[in-house]
Design an enzyme around this catalytic site. Structure first.
Site: not given
Length: 324
Positions: A68, A175, A126-127, A94, A66, A250
């Site tokens: 982010h 992920h 998932n984002h 992500d 990730d 994740h």
């Protein structure tokens, strides 16, 4: 904007976009034009759909978890691991939300994907889902810096991202994790795109599920969506499908990486000092031609740092040889 006959951005234009984005070291905001970003999304979407939903990849390759929106840390990863096309990369999803520079992060990754489509691969997290990034920051960043229409263009692009990768037929990457609905890899290959992430089922679990050392079998997740799985399910799935390792993201992990199920699953997280709220390291997993795994550990950047520092990295070669 100059595009080629097939509607793809010309290499010179792409190189200029990448150059401008790389000038964003030290926290500088890089404002591409709306038309440039739309073209990146359109071209990346074409490439994602031209490649399989379960990518077949080969070592050597570097695997990142990730990000982010922590753009400075993404630049540090490339500074250490080598900027494309000098190394092969797989990102586990992500890219957006929570951090301050989701737009720079996703635009650089999309630009590299278009420029070097067989050197860098991006999985869906998932984002990368309108329902989630509407809430956790990406929508607001798009609206503040551009408009809601552009956020919807990203949504169309995200709906085409592949969801898993198989490295040398031995390392399965996604992920989130396993699913009670997943028996074999063909089920992943058969997922049709573009697709929105459903609230349950195989695709949901691939992006949302988590390992849990306290359980055997399957259990409901504290996230309120998807499930958790025990070490027994990891061993069962790997043995059945003749695989050696599951590599997923994740979850924030203190050292940037964390093993599970007797080292048959590893979590990789590449956003150090996540959201400014955690004191975690970030990690980059390197898999060499012999499927030996080593981890480069990225400590949280010092507050005074204005550029990527290689000395912030520590190499941990564990001699974890999957081909032995």
């Amino acid at each position: 904007m100059m595009t080629s006959m097939e509607g793809m951005v010309e290499k010179g234009v792409l190189d200029d976009i990448i150059r401008r984005l790389l000038e964003g070291k030290g926290g500088k905001q890089v404002q591409l034009s709306e038309s440039e970003i739309r073209q990146l999304c359109f071209n990346a979407r074409q490439i994602f759909l031209s490649q399989p939903n379960l990518l077949d990849l080969h070592a050597p390759i570097r695997i990142c978890g990730d990000i982010h929106g922590q753009y400075q840390d993404l630049l540090r990863l490339f500074e250490y691991g080598g900027y494309p096309p000098s190394a092969n990369y797989l990102f586990l999803g992500d890219y957006v939300d929570r951090g301050k520079q989701s737009l720079e992060t996703i635009c650089l990754l999309l630009a590299y994907k278009i420029r070097y489509p067989s050197k860098i691969y991006l999985l869906r997290g998932n984002h990368e889902d309108a329902k989630i990034n509407r809430i956790y920051g990406f929508y607001d960043e798009c609206k503040r810096r551009f408009n809601v229409r552009l956020w919807k263009v990203f949504t169309d692009c995200f709906n085409c991202l592949p969801v898993a990768a198989l490295i040398d037929e031995k390392i399965l990457c996604m992920h989130g994790g396993l699913s009670p609905d997943l028996d074999n890899l063909n089920q992943i290959r058969e997922i049709q795109r573009p697709i929105e992430i459903p609230d349950s089922g195989l695709l949901c679990d691939l992006l949302w599920s988590d390992p849990d050392q306290k359980i055997e079998g399957w259990a409901d997740s504290d996230r309120g969506i998807s499930c958790t799985f025990g070490a027994d399910k990891v061993a069962e799935f790997l043995d059945k499908n003749d695989l050696d390792l599951i590599c997923r993201g994740h979850q924030v992990v203190e050292d940037g990486y964390e093993f599970f199920a007797k080292r048959r699953l590893v979590t990789i997280f590449s956003a150090p000092n996540y959201g400014g709220e955690f004191d975690n390291a970030g990690a980059l997993l390197s898999v060499d031609e012999s499927l030996v795994c080593s981890f480069e550990i990225m400590k949280p950047a010092p507050a005074s740092s204005s550029h990527p520092l290689k000395k912030d990295f520590h190499n941990r070669t564990l001699g974890y040889n999957l081909s032995a």
